[in-house]
Design a protein around this motif. Structure first.
Motif, PDB file in Angstrom:
ATOM      1  N   LEU B   9     -12.275  13.123   9.623  1.00  0.00           N
ATOM      2  CA  LEU B   9     -11.036  13.119   8.974  1.00  0.00           C
ATOM      3  C   LEU B   9     -10.108  11.978   9.355  1.00  0.00           C
ATOM      4  O   LEU B   9      -9.594  11.492   8.416  1.00  0.00           O
ATOM      5  N   ARG B  10     -10.206  11.483  10.417  1.00  0.00           N
ATOM      6  CA  ARG B  10      -9.429  10.314  10.907  1.00  0.00           C
ATOM      7  C   ARG B  10      -9.741   8.997  10.034  1.00  0.00           C
ATOM      8  O   ARG B  10      -8.982   8.246   9.537  1.00  0.00           O
ATOM      9  N   ARG B  11     -10.911   8.848   9.808  1.00  0.00           N
ATOM     10  CA  ARG B  11     -11.692   7.587   8.917  1.00  0.00           C
ATOM     11  C   ARG B  11     -11.376   7.928   7.637  1.00  0.00           C
ATOM     12  O   ARG B  11     -10.835   7.007   7.113  1.00  0.00           O
ATOM     13  N   LYS B  12     -11.294   9.186   7.310  1.00  0.00           N
ATOM     14  CA  LYS B  12     -10.882   9.488   5.715  1.00  0.00           C
ATOM     15  C   LYS B  12      -9.376   9.183   5.426  1.00  0.00           C
ATOM     16  O   LYS B  12      -8.914   8.356   4.305  1.00  0.00           O
ATOM     17  N   ILE B  13      -8.534   9.611   6.340  1.00  0.00           N
ATOM     18  CA  ILE B  13      -7.076   9.355   6.161  1.00  0.00           C
ATOM     19  C   ILE B  13      -6.570   8.024   6.348  1.00  0.00           C
ATOM     20  O   ILE B  13      -6.117   7.279   5.500  1.00  0.00           O
ATOM     21  N   LEU B  14      -7.308   7.440   7.346  1.00  0.00           N
ATOM     22  CA  LEU B  14      -6.985   5.992   7.621  1.00  0.00           C
ATOM     23  C   LEU B  14      -7.491   5.069   6.395  1.00  0.00           C
ATOM     24  O   LEU B  14      -6.819   4.243   6.059  1.00  0.00           O
ATOM     25  N   GLY B  15      -8.831   5.424   5.825  1.00  0.00           N
ATOM     26  CA  GLY B  15      -9.087   4.594   4.735  1.00  0.00           C
ATOM     27  C   GLY B  15      -8.376   4.608   3.418  1.00  0.00           C
ATOM     28  O   GLY B  15      -8.101   3.659   2.664  1.00  0.00           O
ATOM     29  N   THR B  16      -7.935   6.043   3.197  1.00  0.00           N
ATOM     30  CA  THR B  16      -6.962   6.304   2.127  1.00  0.00           C
ATOM     31  C   THR B  16      -5.684   5.557   2.231  1.00  0.00           C
ATOM     32  O   THR B  16      -5.387   4.746   1.401  1.00  0.00           O
ATOM     33  N   LEU B  17      -5.241   5.342   3.480  1.00  0.00           N
ATOM     34  CA  LEU B  17      -3.810   4.767   3.730  1.00  0.00           C
ATOM     35  C   LEU B  17      -4.181   3.293   3.413  1.00  0.00           C
ATOM     36  O   LEU B  17      -3.332   2.541   2.853  1.00  0.00           O
ATOM     37  N   LEU B  18      -5.232   2.907   4.148  1.00  0.00           N
ATOM     38  CA  LEU B  18      -5.355   1.297   4.050  1.00  0.00           C
ATOM     39  C   LEU B  18      -5.741   0.958   2.424  1.00  0.00           C
ATOM     40  O   LEU B  18      -5.244  -0.114   2.139  1.00  0.00           O
ATOM     41  N   GLY B  19      -6.457   1.644   1.805  1.00  0.00           N
ATOM     42  CA  GLY B  19      -6.754   1.363   0.684  1.00  0.00           C
ATOM     43  C   GLY B  19      -5.456   1.136  -0.285  1.00  0.00           C
ATOM     44  O   GLY B  19      -5.394   0.379  -1.142  1.00  0.00           O
ATOM     45  N   GLY B  20      -4.670   2.362   0.004  1.00  0.00           N
ATOM     46  CA  GLY B  20      -3.171   2.432  -0.799  1.00  0.00           C
ATOM     47  C   GLY B  20      -2.735   1.032  -0.438  1.00  0.00           C
ATOM     48  O   GLY B  20      -2.114   0.434  -1.385  1.00  0.00           O
ATOM     49  N   ALA B  21      -2.537   0.776   0.885  1.00  0.00           N
ATOM     50  CA  ALA B  21      -1.860  -0.599   1.247  1.00  0.00           C
ATOM     51  C   ALA B  21      -2.463  -1.772   0.562  1.00  0.00           C
ATOM     52  O   ALA B  21      -1.685  -2.591  -0.003  1.00  0.00           O
ATOM     53  N   VAL B  22      -3.684  -1.962   0.466  1.00  0.00           N
ATOM     54  CA  VAL B  22      -4.518  -2.891  -0.251  1.00  0.00           C
ATOM     55  C   VAL B  22      -3.696  -2.947  -1.632  1.00  0.00           C
ATOM     56  O   VAL B  22      -3.557  -4.060  -2.304  1.00  0.00           O
ATOM     57  N   VAL B  23      -3.971  -2.023  -2.274  1.00  0.00           N
ATOM     58  CA  VAL B  23      -3.638  -1.956  -3.695  1.00  0.00           C
ATOM     59  C   VAL B  23      -2.140  -2.213  -4.074  1.00  0.00           C
ATOM     60  O   VAL B  23      -1.777  -3.140  -4.914  1.00  0.00           O
ATOM     61  N   LEU B  24      -1.196  -1.737  -3.209  1.00  0.00           N
ATOM     62  CA  LEU B  24       0.255  -2.011  -3.008  1.00  0.00           C
ATOM     63  C   LEU B  24       0.352  -3.451  -3.033  1.00  0.00           C
ATOM     64  O   LEU B  24       1.296  -4.064  -3.610  1.00  0.00           O
ATOM     65  N   SER B  25      -0.248  -4.102  -1.848  1.00  0.00           N
ATOM     66  CA  SER B  25       0.005  -5.315  -1.437  1.00  0.00           C
ATOM     67  C   SER B  25      -0.388  -6.256  -2.836  1.00  0.00           C
ATOM     68  O   SER B  25       0.430  -7.238  -3.214  1.00  0.00           O
ATOM     69  N   ALA B  26      -1.512  -6.008  -3.365  1.00  0.00           N
ATOM     70  CA  ALA B  26      -2.025  -6.780  -4.273  1.00  0.00           C
ATOM     71  C   ALA B  26      -1.064  -6.665  -5.561  1.00  0.00           C
ATOM     72  O   ALA B  26      -0.710  -7.826  -6.145  1.00  0.00           O
ATOM     73  N   VAL B  27      -0.637  -5.449  -5.816  1.00  0.00           N
ATOM     74  CA  VAL B  27       0.494  -5.284  -6.964  1.00  0.00           C
ATOM     75  C   VAL B  27       1.678  -6.253  -6.582  1.00  0.00           C
ATOM     76  O   VAL B  27       1.901  -6.977  -7.278  1.00  0.00           O
ATOM     77  N   ALA B  28       2.192  -5.849  -5.313  1.00  0.00           N
ATOM     78  CA  ALA B  28       3.269  -6.670  -4.982  1.00  0.00           C
ATOM     79  C   ALA B  28       3.167  -8.260  -4.954  1.00  0.00           C
ATOM     80  O   ALA B  28       3.996  -8.889  -5.700  1.00  0.00           O
ATOM     81  N   PHE B  29       1.964  -8.700  -4.420  1.00  0.00           N
ATOM     82  CA  PHE B  29       1.600  -9.973  -4.576  1.00  0.00           C
ATOM     83  C   PHE B  29       1.704 -10.593  -5.892  1.00  0.00           C
ATOM     84  O   PHE B  29       2.287 -11.585  -6.216  1.00  0.00           O
ATOM     85  N   CYS B  30       0.989  -9.867  -6.738  1.00  0.00           N
ATOM     86  CA  CYS B  30       1.022 -10.349  -8.287  1.00  0.00           C
ATOM     87  C   CYS B  30       2.380 -10.399  -8.891  1.00  0.00           C
ATOM     88  O   CYS B  30       2.835 -11.358  -9.732  1.00  0.00           O
ATOM     89  N   ILE B  31       3.121  -9.411  -8.411  1.00  0.00           N
ATOM     90  CA  ILE B  31       4.599  -9.427  -9.001  1.00  0.00           C
ATOM     91  C   ILE B  31       5.254 -10.603  -8.635  1.00  0.00           C
ATOM     92  O   ILE B  31       5.973 -11.271  -9.466  1.00  0.00           O
ATOM     93  N   ILE B  32       5.519 -10.557  -7.236  1.00  0.00           N
ATOM     94  CA  ILE B  32       6.015 -11.852  -6.752  1.00  0.00           C
ATOM     95  C   ILE B  32       5.625 -13.113  -6.967  1.00  0.00           C
ATOM     96  O   ILE B  32       6.593 -13.922  -7.542  1.00  0.00           O
ATOM     97  N   GLU B  33       4.305 -13.228  -7.307  1.00  0.00           N
ATOM     98  CA  GLU B  33       3.860 -14.428  -7.821  1.00  0.00           C
ATOM     99  C   GLU B  33       4.086 -14.773  -9.395  1.00  0.00           C
ATOM    100  O   GLU B  33       4.692 -15.859  -9.358  1.00  0.00           O
ATOM    101  N   LEU B  34       4.026 -13.764 -10.072  1.00  0.00           N
ATOM    102  CA  LEU B  34       4.667 -14.034 -11.317  1.00  0.00           C
ATOM    103  C   LEU B  34       5.977 -14.283 -11.435  1.00  0.00           C
ATOM    104  O   LEU B  34       6.456 -15.320 -12.213  1.00  0.00           O
ATOM    105  N   GLY B  35       6.740 -13.526 -10.778  1.00  0.00           N
ATOM    106  CA  GLY B  35       8.414 -13.792 -10.468  1.00  0.00           C
ATOM    107  C   GLY B  35       8.503 -15.101 -10.140  1.00  0.00           C
ATOM    108  O   GLY B  35       9.466 -15.914 -10.590  1.00  0.00           O
ATOM    109  N   PHE B  36       7.935 -15.456  -9.248  1.00  0.00           N
ATOM    110  CA  PHE B  36       8.239 -16.949  -8.428  1.00  0.00           C
ATOM    111  C   PHE B  36       7.964 -17.963  -9.532  1.00  0.00           C
ATOM    112  O   PHE B  36       8.579 -19.061  -9.768  1.00  0.00           O
ATOM    113  N   ARG B  37       6.531 -17.565 -10.362  1.00  0.00           N
ATOM    114  CA  ARG B  37       6.300 -18.740 -11.434  1.00  0.00           C
ATOM    115  C   ARG B  37       7.387 -18.847 -12.327  1.00  0.00           C
ATOM    116  O   ARG B  37       7.539 -20.078 -12.901  1.00  0.00           O
ATOM    117  N   ILE B  38       7.857 -17.702 -12.924  1.00  0.00           N
ATOM    118  CA  ILE B  38       8.810 -17.712 -14.058  1.00  0.00           C
ATOM    119  C   ILE B  38      10.003 -18.507 -13.501  1.00  0.00           C
ATOM    120  O   ILE B  38      10.619 -19.450 -13.988  1.00  0.00           O
TER     121      ILE B  38
END
Lengths: 226, 469
Positions: B9-38
């Motif tokens: 259960l611990r690995r499952k929850i942690l995996g979900t949490l980290l997966g979510g964090a990675v996806v969110l970070s990637a999205v945030a990174f893209c948005i920031i990068e795009l904003g920065f470029r503009i």
């Protein structure tokens, strides 16, 4: 009549033999399925009494084998296993009836005779049965004692007729329940005793010679006891 | 908690949490990068426009062909109204020919490979000419690179923080599960009654704990019943065995005449029958636990069935001066196993006879409910059953002890068998009683969906009927 009893339990076999001999059967014993099959395949018996669980060939296998060899001697199975499925298996393998242990010997006898009657229907009731001073004329549905008619209710008559058909043989109460009332043998058998008392009041009480006897724990018998 | 097939259960929850964090970070990174470029490109265009404005002011003082200094990293060239070069910074001509510039209405352009940002802007006022500017992006690259590194570092930090925080949250929330596991491991057959305290667990787990408690309660009841049954059975077996023993001892110790001998042996047989019957009944009850087993259903006419039973008990009832009657219309029918229902009814009538005093009445009746269920009833005018006994009466070996009840050879399994039979039929047994005025035992059958019961009954029961020892 010759009966072959195939039963591996020596004590039970001995008791069956003694009881059947008392009822004027010629009895032979076999202690396992293989020996039983060897004897029975001669076709020399009028009926077989077979325990289902036997060493060597089981009772069911043995009977199946006999039937495959066209030996159609009637078979009465005895078994400790009593579920409907077990009974059906026994009947399917070629058995004619099935009794669950612990059995009452009179029941074994009654069922054996029923099987034999079924196979040889050529023994109709005699026109007249006489026991001591009692006379039964089945055709006229009449029972007399000392020449005097005994008035019976229909149920009392059925009971008397059942006992008279089996003069000298103990009729188990379950047989009475099934024959007289057509009910399952699992109903409370106490009512049979009441009916027997009624019958006795009309058939025996007014006369000196008592003919209807209750054997505690076994059943009812009509006979002339000296 | 870890299993080979299912991840913890611990690995499952942690995996979900980290997966979510990675996806969110990637999205945030893209948005920031795009904003920065503009933002960057707008800032650069702004710089070029300011430079163009500044240069406009120099226009009057420039003689054609002047070489002008670069404006920081910006090289430029000023053109007259007819496109002639007025001035340009050093080396501009060699790198950037006059042709190939963006039009004035879409003035900005980045070359392939992003080496240069070019702009072609009108002078102020526009009719005085235009200006071409080139910004060297290569020289600015380090700014963007440095920023990218920083951003990547921030993403990595976020992930690490998410992992740490996740680990903490998971540990905290899983801890009650560990406690529950310890509690569950402590459950023993002997103290099924001990409850796991619900209130010490979080609400979500509280539901689970409550369910476990209910399950344990049921287990405890069943366990208790089983235990009682074993004890009761042993006790019930004891009395016929005792009777047998006494009878046989008597035979050995005291000489008897033939009649006495026969009587004693008969009595032994009766006790043996009682034992045999108890075994048969216990086996029967065990089979009743499994519905569908061994039922031979057929349409049975209720009045027929009841009359058959009444017929059988008629003389018994008469002998104890109890009236026995049947009330049933001929059009009521049930889908049932004839032999089993006969057995059930017989048990009920036997009971009624035992508990109805002389002058009383027993009625066998068939009734219907508004829902179409058919009931078979055995009503008596006997002593009645105390309310507190009714519930217990369907259990094995329960008897109502009455001062008036006649002694009998019953096994105490009669009603349990009736109940078992009704259970097999999908119905039930209902007992209604008022002290002093009588008891009604009701066999309730479910309505027959096929409607087959309207037909008349036929056929006996060839196999299930034999033997009562």
């Amino acid at each position: 009549m010759r009966i072959l009893v195939i039963e591996d339990e020596a004590k039970a076999a001995k008791q069956l033999k003694a009881g059947l001999e008392l009822a004027h059967f010629q009895v032979e014993l076999a202690a396992d399925g293989t020996a039983g099959h060897r004897l029975a395949s001669s076709g020399a018996y009028d009926a077989l009494v077979v325990d289902v669980m036997l060493p060597g060939l089981s009772g069911l296998q043995m009977v199946e084998k006999l039937r495959a060899e066209d030996i159609d001697t009637p078979v009465l199975f005895l078994s400790a296993k009593g579920t409907l499925e077990d009974r059906l298996k026994g009947l399917k393998s070629g058995g004619d009836d099935y009794i669950v242990k612990p059995y009452a010997f009179p029941e074994v006898l009654a069922r054996l005779q029923a099987i034999l009657r079924r196979v040889r229907p050529g023994s109709p009731l005699p026109p007249k049965v006489e026991v001591a001073d009692l006379t039964w004329e089945p055709d006229k549905r009449r029972i007399t004692r000392l020449g005097k008619r005994v008035d019976l209710t229909p149920k009392e008559y059925l009971l008397a007729a059942l006992l008279l058909e089996n003069v000298g043989q103990v009729v188990p109460r379950s047989t009475v329940v099934e024959t007289v009332w057509g009910l399952t043998a699992h109903v409370d058998p106490n009512a049979v005793d009441v009916q027997v008392r009624r019958l006795r009041a009309k058939l025996d009480d007014p006369y000196e010679k008592k003919l209807v006897h209750t054997l505690r724990g076994v059943g009812i018998v009509l006979e002339d006891r000296d | 908690m870890t299993g080979l097939s299912t991840p913890s259960l611990r690995r499952k929850i942690l995996g979900t949490l980290l997966g979510g964090a990675v996806v969110l970070s990637a999205v945030a990174f893209c948005i920031i990068e795009l904003g920065f470029r503009i933002a960057l490109s707008q800032a650069r265009q702004g710089i070029l426009q300011t430079a163009a404005r500044d240069a406009s002011r120099l226009r009057p003082s420039l003689a054609p062909g002047t070489i002008v200094p670069t404006l920081g990293e910006i090289q430029w060239r000023m053109l007259g109204p007819s496109g002639e070069t007025l001035a340009q910074s050093e080396g501009f001509r060699s790198k950037f020919p006059l042709t190939g510039w963006p039009a004035l209405d879409a003035p900005f352009e980045v070359d392939e490979g992003a080496h240069w940002l070019r702009a072609h802007l009108p002078l102020d006022p526009p009719e005085t000419g235009s200006i071409q500017l080139v910004m060297d992006l290569q020289a600015q690259r380090f700014v963007a690179t440095r920023n990218t590194g920083l951003r990547l570092f921030m993403v990595a930090f976020t992930l690490l923080a998410a992992y740490g925080l996740g680990e903490l949250i998971v540990r905290q929330s899983i801890r009650p599960l560990g406690r529950l596991a310890i509690q569950a491991a402590l459950i023993r057959p002997k103290d099924l009654g001990r409850k796991i305290p619900v209130e010490t667990f979080p609400r979500e787990l509280g539901d689970l704990v409550a369910s476990m408690n209910i399950g344990m309660e049921r287990l405890q009841e069943a366990f208790q019943r089983l235990e009682n049954l074993g004890t009761d059975l042993a006790h019930e077996l004891r009395s016929p065995i005792q009777n047998l023993r006494s009878e046989l001892e008597g035979l050995l110790l005291r000489p008897k005449d033939a009649r006495g001998l026969q009587d004693a042996l008969g009595s032994c047989l009766e006790e043996l029958d009682r034992l045999g019957m108890m075994i048969e009944q216990m086996l029967f009850l065990a089979r009743c636990e499994e519905p569908s087993s061994e039922l031979r259903l057929g349409p049975l006419q209720a009045s027929d069935l009841l009359r058959g039973i009444a017929d059988y008990f008629e003389v018994s009832a008469e002998s104890v001066q109890v009236e026995l009657g049947v009330e049933a219309s001929d059009d009521l029918a049930i889908m049932a196993d004839r032999a089993l229902i006969q057995r059930a009814l017989s048990n009920l009538v036997s009971n009624a006879l035992r508990h109805t005093p002389a002058g009383g009445r027993i009625t066998l009746a068939a009734t219907t409910t508004s829902k179409g269920e058919v009931n078979l009833e055995v009503r008596d005018t006997g002593e009645g059953i105390p309310a507190e006994m009714i519930q217990a009466l369907g259990s094995r070996f329960t008897r109502v002890e009455h001062s008036r009840s006649r002694s009998h050879g019953g096994t105490g399994l009669g009603l349990a068998i009736v109940k078992g039979i009704m259970h097999l039929h999908g119905g039930d047994l209902e007992l209604e009683s008022r002290m002093g005025s009588g008891t009604t035992a009701r066999l309730r059958f479910p309505p027959d969906p096929t409607g087959r019961t309207r037909r008349r009954s036929s056929g006996a029961h060839p196999i299930l009927s034999p033997k009562e020892p």
